[in-house]
Design a protein around this motif. Sequence first.
Motif, PDB file in Angstrom:
ATOM      1  N   ALA A 151     -28.668 -38.212  -7.890  1.00 48.38           N
ATOM      2  CA  ALA A 151     -27.235 -38.100  -8.200  1.00 48.38           C
ATOM      3  C   ALA A 151     -26.968 -38.438  -9.664  1.00 48.38           C
ATOM      4  O   ALA A 151     -26.236 -37.717 -10.359  1.00 48.38           O
ATOM      5  CB  ALA A 151     -26.435 -39.020  -7.289  1.00 48.38           C
ATOM      6  N   VAL A 152     -27.542 -39.528 -10.148  1.00 49.31           N
ATOM      7  CA  VAL A 152     -27.343 -39.911 -11.550  1.00 49.31           C
ATOM      8  C   VAL A 152     -27.929 -38.847 -12.475  1.00 49.31           C
ATOM      9  O   VAL A 152     -27.312 -38.468 -13.478  1.00 49.31           O
ATOM     10  CB  VAL A 152     -27.979 -41.286 -11.831  1.00 49.31           C
ATOM     11  CG1 VAL A 152     -27.916 -41.619 -13.321  1.00 49.31           C
ATOM     12  CG2 VAL A 152     -27.271 -42.374 -11.031  1.00 49.31           C
ATOM     13  N   LEU A 153     -29.118 -38.343 -12.155  1.00 53.30           N
ATOM     14  CA  LEU A 153     -29.724 -37.295 -12.979  1.00 53.30           C
ATOM     15  C   LEU A 153     -28.842 -36.055 -13.017  1.00 53.30           C
ATOM     16  O   LEU A 153     -28.675 -35.425 -14.073  1.00 53.30           O
ATOM     17  CB  LEU A 153     -31.105 -36.939 -12.436  1.00 53.30           C
ATOM     18  CG  LEU A 153     -31.869 -35.860 -13.218  1.00 53.30           C
ATOM     19  CD1 LEU A 153     -32.144 -36.325 -14.649  1.00 53.30           C
ATOM     20  CD2 LEU A 153     -33.182 -35.507 -12.526  1.00 53.30           C
ATOM     21  N   ALA A 154     -28.246 -35.699 -11.877  1.00 56.18           N
ATOM     22  CA  ALA A 154     -27.385 -34.512 -11.832  1.00 56.18           C
ATOM     23  C   ALA A 154     -26.145 -34.697 -12.694  1.00 56.18           C
ATOM     24  O   ALA A 154     -25.690 -33.755 -13.357  1.00 56.18           O
ATOM     25  CB  ALA A 154     -26.976 -34.225 -10.390  1.00 56.18           C
ATOM     26  N   ALA A 171     -36.586 -58.118 -11.937  1.00 57.99           N
ATOM     27  CA  ALA A 171     -37.672 -57.853 -12.883  1.00 57.99           C
ATOM     28  C   ALA A 171     -38.548 -56.702 -12.400  1.00 57.99           C
ATOM     29  O   ALA A 171     -38.972 -55.846 -13.190  1.00 57.99           O
ATOM     30  CB  ALA A 171     -38.518 -59.121 -13.063  1.00 57.99           C
ATOM     31  N   GLY A 172     -38.797 -56.650 -11.094  1.00 57.19           N
ATOM     32  CA  GLY A 172     -39.648 -55.595 -10.555  1.00 57.19           C
ATOM     33  C   GLY A 172     -39.004 -54.226 -10.646  1.00 57.19           C
ATOM     34  O   GLY A 172     -39.643 -53.248 -11.070  1.00 57.19           O
ATOM     35  N   LEU A 173     -37.723 -54.132 -10.283  1.00 58.85           N
ATOM     36  CA  LEU A 173     -37.062 -52.831 -10.267  1.00 58.85           C
ATOM     37  C   LEU A 173     -36.786 -52.299 -11.674  1.00 58.85           C
ATOM     38  O   LEU A 173     -36.913 -51.093 -11.913  1.00 58.85           O
ATOM     39  CB  LEU A 173     -35.749 -52.908  -9.481  1.00 58.85           C
ATOM     40  CG  LEU A 173     -35.871 -52.872  -7.958  1.00 58.85           C
ATOM     41  CD1 LEU A 173     -34.521 -53.110  -7.292  1.00 58.85           C
ATOM     42  CD2 LEU A 173     -36.456 -51.549  -7.476  1.00 58.85           C
ATOM     43  N   VAL A 174     -36.391 -53.156 -12.585  1.00 59.26           N
ATOM     44  CA  VAL A 174     -36.037 -52.672 -13.927  1.00 59.26           C
ATOM     45  C   VAL A 174     -37.277 -52.579 -14.824  1.00 59.26           C
ATOM     46  O   VAL A 174     -37.653 -51.496 -15.284  1.00 59.26           O
ATOM     47  CB  VAL A 174     -34.962 -53.571 -14.568  1.00 59.26           C
ATOM     48  CG1 VAL A 174     -34.614 -53.063 -15.969  1.00 59.26           C
ATOM     49  CG2 VAL A 174     -33.710 -53.604 -13.706  1.00 59.26           C
ATOM     50  N   ALA A 175     -37.946 -53.710 -15.061  1.00 65.82           N
ATOM     51  CA  ALA A 175     -39.108 -53.703 -15.965  1.00 65.82           C
ATOM     52  C   ALA A 175     -40.344 -53.118 -15.286  1.00 65.82           C
ATOM     53  O   ALA A 175     -41.105 -52.361 -15.900  1.00 65.82           O
ATOM     54  CB  ALA A 175     -39.389 -55.127 -16.450  1.00 65.82           C
ATOM     55  N   GLY A 176     -40.540 -53.467 -14.014  1.00 67.61           N
ATOM     56  CA  GLY A 176     -41.749 -53.019 -13.324  1.00 67.61           C
ATOM     57  C   GLY A 176     -41.795 -51.516 -13.128  1.00 67.61           C
ATOM     58  O   GLY A 176     -42.839 -50.878 -13.334  1.00 67.61           O
ATOM     59  N   GLY A 183     -35.718 -47.269 -10.918  1.00 68.46           N
ATOM     60  CA  GLY A 183     -35.353 -48.656 -10.630  1.00 68.46           C
ATOM     61  C   GLY A 183     -34.110 -48.796  -9.776  1.00 68.46           C
ATOM     62  O   GLY A 183     -33.728 -49.914  -9.416  1.00 68.46           O
ATOM     63  N   ILE A 184     -33.459 -47.671  -9.448  1.00 67.17           N
ATOM     64  CA  ILE A 184     -32.338 -47.718  -8.501  1.00 67.17           C
ATOM     65  C   ILE A 184     -32.947 -47.821  -7.110  1.00 67.17           C
ATOM     66  O   ILE A 184     -33.536 -46.874  -6.603  1.00 67.17           O
ATOM     67  CB  ILE A 184     -31.466 -46.453  -8.621  1.00 67.17           C
ATOM     68  CG1 ILE A 184     -30.901 -46.330 -10.038  1.00 67.17           C
ATOM     69  CG2 ILE A 184     -30.334 -46.492  -7.593  1.00 67.17           C
ATOM     70  CD1 ILE A 184     -30.122 -45.048 -10.276  1.00 67.17           C
ATOM     71  N   GLY A 185     -32.818 -48.968  -6.480  1.00 66.82           N
ATOM     72  CA  GLY A 185     -33.562 -49.207  -5.248  1.00 66.82           C
ATOM     73  C   GLY A 185     -32.727 -49.472  -4.017  1.00 66.82           C
ATOM     74  O   GLY A 185     -33.184 -50.145  -3.093  1.00 66.82           O
ATOM     75  N   PHE A 186     -31.503 -48.976  -3.997  1.00 71.86           N
ATOM     76  CA  PHE A 186     -30.565 -49.333  -2.937  1.00 71.86           C
ATOM     77  C   PHE A 186     -31.132 -49.294  -1.518  1.00 71.86           C
ATOM     78  O   PHE A 186     -31.368 -50.324  -0.897  1.00 71.86           O
ATOM     79  CB  PHE A 186     -29.342 -48.402  -3.004  1.00 71.86           C
ATOM     80  CG  PHE A 186     -28.129 -49.080  -3.568  1.00 71.86           C
ATOM     81  CD1 PHE A 186     -27.699 -48.800  -4.834  1.00 71.86           C
ATOM     82  CD2 PHE A 186     -27.434 -50.004  -2.818  1.00 71.86           C
ATOM     83  CE1 PHE A 186     -26.577 -49.429  -5.367  1.00 71.86           C
ATOM     84  CE2 PHE A 186     -26.322 -50.640  -3.325  1.00 71.86           C
ATOM     85  CZ  PHE A 186     -25.888 -50.353  -4.613  1.00 71.86           C
ATOM     86  N   ALA A 245     -30.510 -50.527 -13.957  1.00 71.70           N
ATOM     87  CA  ALA A 245     -31.425 -49.403 -14.131  1.00 71.70           C
ATOM     88  C   ALA A 245     -30.663 -48.092 -14.258  1.00 71.70           C
ATOM     89  O   ALA A 245     -31.003 -47.235 -15.095  1.00 71.70           O
ATOM     90  CB  ALA A 245     -32.397 -49.340 -12.952  1.00 71.70           C
ATOM     91  N   GLY A 246     -29.624 -47.918 -13.443  1.00 71.04           N
ATOM     92  CA  GLY A 246     -28.846 -46.691 -13.497  1.00 71.04           C
ATOM     93  C   GLY A 246     -28.139 -46.517 -14.827  1.00 71.04           C
ATOM     94  O   GLY A 246     -28.120 -45.417 -15.397  1.00 71.04           O
ATOM     95  N   LEU A 247     -27.551 -47.599 -15.363  1.00 68.89           N
ATOM     96  CA  LEU A 247     -26.853 -47.518 -16.646  1.00 68.89           C
ATOM     97  C   LEU A 247     -27.816 -47.248 -17.792  1.00 68.89           C
ATOM     98  O   LEU A 247     -27.534 -46.437 -18.690  1.00 68.89           O
ATOM     99  CB  LEU A 247     -26.070 -48.809 -16.899  1.00 68.89           C
ATOM    100  CG  LEU A 247     -24.868 -49.051 -15.978  1.00 68.89           C
ATOM    101  CD1 LEU A 247     -24.267 -50.424 -16.240  1.00 68.89           C
ATOM    102  CD2 LEU A 247     -23.813 -47.969 -16.191  1.00 68.89           C
TER     103      LEU A 247
END
Length: 404
Positions: free
Chosen positions: A142-145, A308-313, A350-353, A385-387
């Motif tokens: 969705a964000v990519l679109a 840390a895992g979702l954004v940097a990892g 990193g968007i892990g909802f 991550a999304g921003l």
Amino acid sequence: MTSPSPVRRAIDALRSDTVGGLLLIAAAAIALAWANSPAAPAYEALRSLEFGPESLHLHLPLQAWAADGLLAVFFFIVGNELKQEFVHGELRDPRRAMLPIAAAVCGMLLPAAIYAAVNWNSPATLGGWGIPMATDIAFALAVLAVVGRGLPPALRTFLLTLAVVDDLGAVLVIAVFYTDAIAPAPLAGALAGLALFGFLQRGRGAAAALNASRVPNWVVYLPLAAAVWTLMHAGGVHATIAGVAMGLLMRTGASATETASPSHRVEHLLRPVSAGIALPVFAFLSAGVAFDGIGPVLGDPAAVGIMAGLVAGKLAGILGGSWITTKVTSAHLNPALRWIDIAGVSLLAGIGFTVSLLITELSFTGSPQTLEHAKAGVLLASLTAGLLAAAVLGLRARQARHTP
């Protein structure tokens, strides 16, 4: 020539990734606002509303029906689209298919390792190592679109492949490490149903007889799909896997008597249902995470490890894994893409909802406070991550649109 009706125009608009993405993001924003308002108890009561047949183990909350049931429609389309790419599109070249698959694996292992390192001295929270492994494919696409207009189509294929492999890996982790028991008999029934589905798609005699009969195809395939989904759910495996599997089994070539392949016909039919109903309802019922302040969250090692895992990892794992793979194997990056594009997709991952929240629920059932902090960590990490991804990919998209 008569102009299309408003309903027809709306249905056609829902086949656009951008329109579907905006609906998804709007539904998530409404859920977040409601969950953090004085009317939050009403929101919780709505998504906790249970219904369904107990005899089939389907007496589920509304939130579970959306995450397991409606989302299976979306995953069917994803699997179907991926099959088209493997057979006719970008991923026919194994050297290109290898890259997003390797990136997905690295993008799962490094976030888990980072979470484990942060929580190594906290045995009570160490079991949540699987939370930052997962990418929410629906939100990422969705964000990519929305921000990626003008970027090469190959980037969406890269993200789609990466996210599907990521989700399959996350579901496998849930089945092995976060599931109390697998029920072999229902699971065997689901596999038998998938085998029948594949045979009807590829068995020339069976397919020809079905197409020649007066019985509409949906009369056969819809009950079969429902049975496979029900058995997969009863078997203890996340039921959206049934959607992916059936999508991957679709026939992508048209016969002599067909104007379009079953794969393209079904995608054309179901995409508006997915974008207009399945994804917005899922987002509305899943994204409502209550947030009670930043201080307690940042003081909890579980939340810190997740962020840390979702954004940097994810960024380091996917981008670094992709680069290393091109250096040590025959895999190569599509010429239309740049490494900054892969960096943007790495942030998107990193968007892990969805699956992250599911693993969070499974990890901290006995610790309500840690559970809430971990959910907030997933929310903050996904938003960050999304921003960041939107900034990187939005800049690249503007450059691409203005490049002759």
